[in-house]
Design a protein around this motif. Sequence first.
Motif, PDB file in Angstrom:
ATOM      1  N   VAL A 103     141.609   9.614  29.237  1.00 33.82           N
ATOM      2  CA  VAL A 103     142.571  10.719  29.153  1.00 33.82           C
ATOM      3  C   VAL A 103     143.974  10.242  29.511  1.00 33.82           C
ATOM      4  N   LEU A 104     144.078   9.424  30.547  1.00 31.29           N
ATOM      5  CA  LEU A 104     145.380   8.906  30.954  1.00 31.29           C
ATOM      6  C   LEU A 104     145.966   7.979  29.887  1.00 31.29           C
ATOM      7  N   ALA A 105     145.136   7.106  29.326  1.00 26.49           N
ATOM      8  CA  ALA A 105     145.608   6.164  28.309  1.00 26.49           C
ATOM      9  C   ALA A 105     146.111   6.900  27.071  1.00 26.49           C
ATOM     10  N   GLU A 106     145.423   7.955  26.672  1.00 25.26           N
ATOM     11  CA  GLU A 106     145.818   8.727  25.492  1.00 25.26           C
ATOM     12  C   GLU A 106     147.178   9.397  25.678  1.00 25.26           C
ATOM     13  N   HIS A 107     147.598   9.555  26.918  1.00 24.25           N
ATOM     14  CA  HIS A 107     148.876  10.219  27.199  1.00 24.25           C
ATOM     15  C   HIS A 107     149.948   9.241  27.671  1.00 24.25           C
ATOM     16  N   GLY A 108     149.685   7.959  27.501  1.00 25.78           N
ATOM     17  CA  GLY A 108     150.700   6.955  27.781  1.00 25.78           C
ATOM     18  C   GLY A 108     151.062   6.805  29.237  1.00 25.78           C
ATOM     19  N   VAL A 109     150.143   7.110  30.146  1.00 28.45           N
ATOM     20  CA  VAL A 109     150.420   6.950  31.577  1.00 28.45           C
ATOM     21  C   VAL A 109     150.211   5.487  31.946  1.00 28.45           C
ATOM     22  N   PRO A 110     151.245   4.806  32.416  1.00 25.99           N
ATOM     23  CA  PRO A 110     151.115   3.375  32.731  1.00 25.99           C
ATOM     24  C   PRO A 110     150.058   3.118  33.793  1.00 25.99           C
ATOM     25  N   GLU A 111     149.437   1.951  33.693  1.00 23.81           N
ATOM     26  CA  GLU A 111     148.493   1.548  34.723  1.00 23.81           C
ATOM     27  C   GLU A 111     149.266   0.979  35.912  1.00 23.81           C
ATOM     28  N   ARG A 274     142.273  28.178  37.255  1.00 19.25           N
ATOM     29  CA  ARG A 274     141.398  27.683  38.321  1.00 19.25           C
ATOM     30  C   ARG A 274     140.458  26.667  37.700  1.00 19.25           C
ATOM     31  N   SER A 275     140.508  25.444  38.206  1.00 18.03           N
ATOM     32  CA  SER A 275     139.756  24.347  37.605  1.00 18.03           C
ATOM     33  C   SER A 275     139.162  23.455  38.690  1.00 18.03           C
ATOM     34  N   LYS A 276     138.003  22.870  38.387  1.00 18.35           N
ATOM     35  CA  LYS A 276     137.365  21.910  39.288  1.00 18.35           C
ATOM     36  C   LYS A 276     137.713  20.469  38.909  1.00 18.35           C
ATOM     37  N   SER A 277     138.600  20.299  37.946  1.00 19.82           N
ATOM     38  CA  SER A 277     138.810  18.991  37.326  1.00 19.82           C
ATOM     39  C   SER A 277     139.433  17.933  38.229  1.00 19.82           C
ATOM     40  N   ARG A 284     143.571  26.412  41.825  1.00 17.25           N
ATOM     41  CA  ARG A 284     144.548  26.904  40.848  1.00 17.25           C
ATOM     42  C   ARG A 284     145.693  25.912  40.703  1.00 17.25           C
ATOM     43  N   MET A 285     146.011  25.594  39.462  1.00 17.49           N
ATOM     44  CA  MET A 285     147.030  24.599  39.141  1.00 17.49           C
ATOM     45  C   MET A 285     147.641  24.935  37.795  1.00 17.49           C
ATOM     46  N   ILE A 286     148.696  24.228  37.436  1.00 20.69           N
ATOM     47  CA  ILE A 286     149.267  24.384  36.103  1.00 20.69           C
ATOM     48  C   ILE A 286     148.296  23.764  35.104  1.00 20.69           C
ATOM     49  N   LYS A 287     147.872  24.547  34.140  1.00 18.13           N
ATOM     50  CA  LYS A 287     146.913  24.043  33.155  1.00 18.13           C
ATOM     51  C   LYS A 287     147.613  23.074  32.205  1.00 18.13           C
ATOM     52  N   ASN A 288     146.882  22.041  31.826  1.00 20.12           N
ATOM     53  CA  ASN A 288     147.421  21.048  30.910  1.00 20.12           C
ATOM     54  C   ASN A 288     146.279  20.321  30.216  1.00 20.12           C
ATOM     55  N   THR A 291     143.156  19.461  32.524  1.00 16.70           N
ATOM     56  CA  THR A 291     142.239  20.557  32.822  1.00 16.70           C
ATOM     57  C   THR A 291     141.451  20.953  31.578  1.00 16.70           C
ATOM     58  N   GLU A 292     142.110  20.899  30.412  1.00 18.34           N
ATOM     59  CA  GLU A 292     141.417  21.237  29.166  1.00 18.34           C
ATOM     60  C   GLU A 292     140.337  20.205  28.855  1.00 18.34           C
ATOM     61  N   ALA A 293     140.650  18.917  29.072  1.00 22.58           N
ATOM     62  CA  ALA A 293     139.702  17.853  28.750  1.00 22.58           C
ATOM     63  C   ALA A 293     138.426  17.972  29.571  1.00 22.58           C
ATOM     64  N   TRP A 294     138.569  18.254  30.876  1.00 22.78           N
ATOM     65  CA  TRP A 294     137.391  18.349  31.732  1.00 22.78           C
ATOM     66  C   TRP A 294     136.650  19.671  31.558  1.00 22.78           C
ATOM     67  N   GLY A 295     137.287  20.630  30.907  1.00 26.06           N
ATOM     68  CA  GLY A 295     136.638  21.919  30.697  1.00 26.06           C
ATOM     69  C   GLY A 295     135.909  22.025  29.380  1.00 26.06           C
TER      70      GLY A 295
END
Length: 373
Positions: A103-111, A274-277, A284-288, A291-295
């Motif tokens: 999920v992180l790689a697909e969104h270009g988050v550097p390692e 509200r997510s357990k992700s 409760r957090m900002i959905k993005n 949260t969608e991927a783990w749901g």
Amino acid sequence: MQTELCKKLGIDLPIFAFTHCRDVVVEVSKAGGIGVFGAVGLSPEMLKIELDWIDEHIGDKPYGLDIVIPAKYEGQGEMDPEKLEQQLRAMVPQEHYEFADKVLAEHGVPELPEKQEARLLSWNEAIGSQLVEQALHRPNCRLVANALGTPPADLVKRIQDSGRLVGALCGRIKQVEAHRDAGLDFIVAQGGEGGGHTGDVGSIVFWPQAVDAAGDVPVLAAGGIGNGRQMLSAMATGVQGVWTGSLWLAVEEAHAQPAQKQSYFDASSEDTVRSKSWTGKPCRMIKNDWTEAWGSSDTPDPLPMPLQGLVSYNAMIRTNQYADKGDCQKVAFNPAGQVIGQVNHVESSRNLIMRLLNEYVEALEYINNLTAD
């Protein structure tokens, strides 16, 4: 505006500010409320550095500490942090780590420059009790609050024997009753619209029920307090103060990077979930996209607390360190309540408190005018 709980703590205003930023703690306490420092995610050594800084800058003003020791969690009973970490790591399927990295790689988050092994955060008694120990010999630290469940009885005794107040958050009446029966000094009744770990009952329904169930134990209202009108609504239910969190996410003194603050400004009150992700418990957090991927039904289910925290550990670090890179904010952990829709510009902590008070007075005058002859 002093309630009995305010008098016990030596504060002028019934405004409790939960924050992970030490600067906000200091500014709120200096302005007459009380800053409560969130210790989750810190080691005892890291917390010592933060509390030392607060002690050096807060003068003679009081502050508090917030910890997270769930009533139930995987590995409960093991009090050796290293053994607990080893035990829990063995319980995490490799596919969960791989999915998180994908999920992180697909969104270009550097390692990270050097890969870090997932570390157990302080969502357990083994580490939580060590964090509390850091606060028990600091004269200005006047309260300890537990964010998930009634604190262990021996920890309650240690805190109270030190002359400090101990309380806990809750979202259900049975939890209010458990806190009351455990002899806690205060209870934070958090409605489902609040940020972080919450229940699902709305604040305006829950607050008065919590006050009635708590008996002589002071109750603070949390969830859905973003302005003075909402503060007045809470105080009218019989609580002795308001416990606020989302309001302080983007203040001038908050440590959040500009990209993260902008994500708060861009969010509406409909943009939380509200997510357990991230933690393994409903939060409760900002959905993005995270949260969608783990749901999704065709992806791994979030693991129980604190196992999911091991899975999300590197994601938390990477999205914080590289907040403005790639589509980082689409997979970042941004706990926030529904009042995030009212957070739309930067202001100082002191100005925010003054605004709350002015709005409170205006709302009170409006009500008084309705009943005037």
